[in-house]
Design a protein around this motif. Sequence first.
Motif, short mmCIF file in Angstrom:
data_model
loop_
_atom_site.label_atom_id
_atom_site.label_comp_id
_atom_site.label_asym_id
_atom_site.label_seq_id
_atom_site.Cartn_x
_atom_site.Cartn_y
_atom_site.Cartn_z
N TYR A 30 18.53 11.68 0.11
CA TYR A 30 18.31 10.70 0.86
C TYR A 30 17.66 10.75 2.08
CZ TYR A 30 21.31 7.99 -2.12
OH TYR A 30 22.04 7.00 -3.38
N ASP A 34 13.71 9.90 2.36
CA ASP A 34 12.93 8.63 3.45
C ASP A 34 11.64 10.12 4.38
OD1 ASP A 34 14.61 7.16 3.22
OD2 ASP A 34 16.22 7.85 5.25
N GLU A 38 7.64 9.16 5.04
CA GLU A 38 7.58 8.87 6.02
C GLU A 38 6.09 10.00 6.74
OE1 GLU A 38 10.60 10.25 8.64
OE2 GLU A 38 11.91 7.91 8.59
N GLN A 65 15.42 0.62 -2.64
CA GLN A 65 14.67 0.70 -1.65
C GLN A 65 14.08 1.06 -1.01
OE1 GLN A 65 16.86 4.19 0.73
NE2 GLN A 65 16.23 3.34 2.19
N TYR A 66 12.66 1.54 -2.04
CA TYR A 66 11.09 1.67 -1.49
C TYR A 66 10.71 1.02 -2.72
CZ TYR A 66 12.24 4.83 1.64
OH TYR A 66 12.08 5.70 2.82
#
Length: 311
Positions: A30, A34, A38, A65-66
């Motif tokens: 995870y 991320d 980013e 989540q994305y």
Amino acid sequence: MERKRITILDTTLRDGNQAPDLFIAVKNRYAIADRLFEAGVDEIEAGIPAIGEQERAFMSTLASQYRDKRITAWCRLKELDVELAQETGVDALHLCLPFSHYHLEATGMSWEEVKDRFAYLVDRYRKSFTYISVGLQDAFRVPFERFDAVKELTTSLSIERIRISDTVGTASPSQVHSLITYFTKEADAPEIEFHAHNDFGLAAANTYSAVEAGASVVDVTVNGIGERAGNCALAEIAVLLKMSDGYETGVDLKKLYNLSLHVSKITGRPIPVDKPLVGEAVFTHTSGIHCHAMQFHDLAYQPLPADIVGR
């Protein structure tokens, strides 16, 4: 001059995770995902659903989540693989075809069986995914006429992307350029993606050659981790493309160094001191001639300022 936008597909969590004696725990994946987004990576190949429940749970969470990013599931030509990918909720399916005679022999399939099975899976599961790509595994050790059949098949099935894989790293830049050109020379060609391995130290060179020949998607891993000698390193190709006259990516180069350190710490794989761009020694000078010149111009003996990659 208008710069062509190249899509960066990171496969650290799939191909990178297949490196010898390396396994990235799910809880750490995870954090890597991320940081990848980013840093401006466009897509993540998140794993292989058939591996197990934890793998699928991770992919499902990532897809949820994305929702604005493309998360890809890597699958064999097996119906169970695709059904498990479907359960994760990812929007992109990658089907890997055994392509060379080495891989056909290893899987016990003929080329005709491969084509039939691929067509069946695409037809049956097309509505479950917004995007389907096909991988030509070991593409540089096959009879050339097999590529004509691939063109016909992918066109008839409206496949969005073809991945050309130098699976064992034996290709040269000229070979890569020739094969990619074969696919990109037609105006209605699907997206062409290139996947390199670094067995002879040519992963970055081959990837750049693929871009020059018209590939619009390139596969990378952080620090180049992957099977055997690894894959094309994210930092190397991202900076190469940035320094070129004709290409650009969405990668924030200043985040590359910390990303490399983070993945190195999680995986327990130290970064070689002379690793291009992220190694401890690559912006260090000790030769008297070099040090003298660097006092007058910081590019006298290095290709770019260290702060471009967050050093």
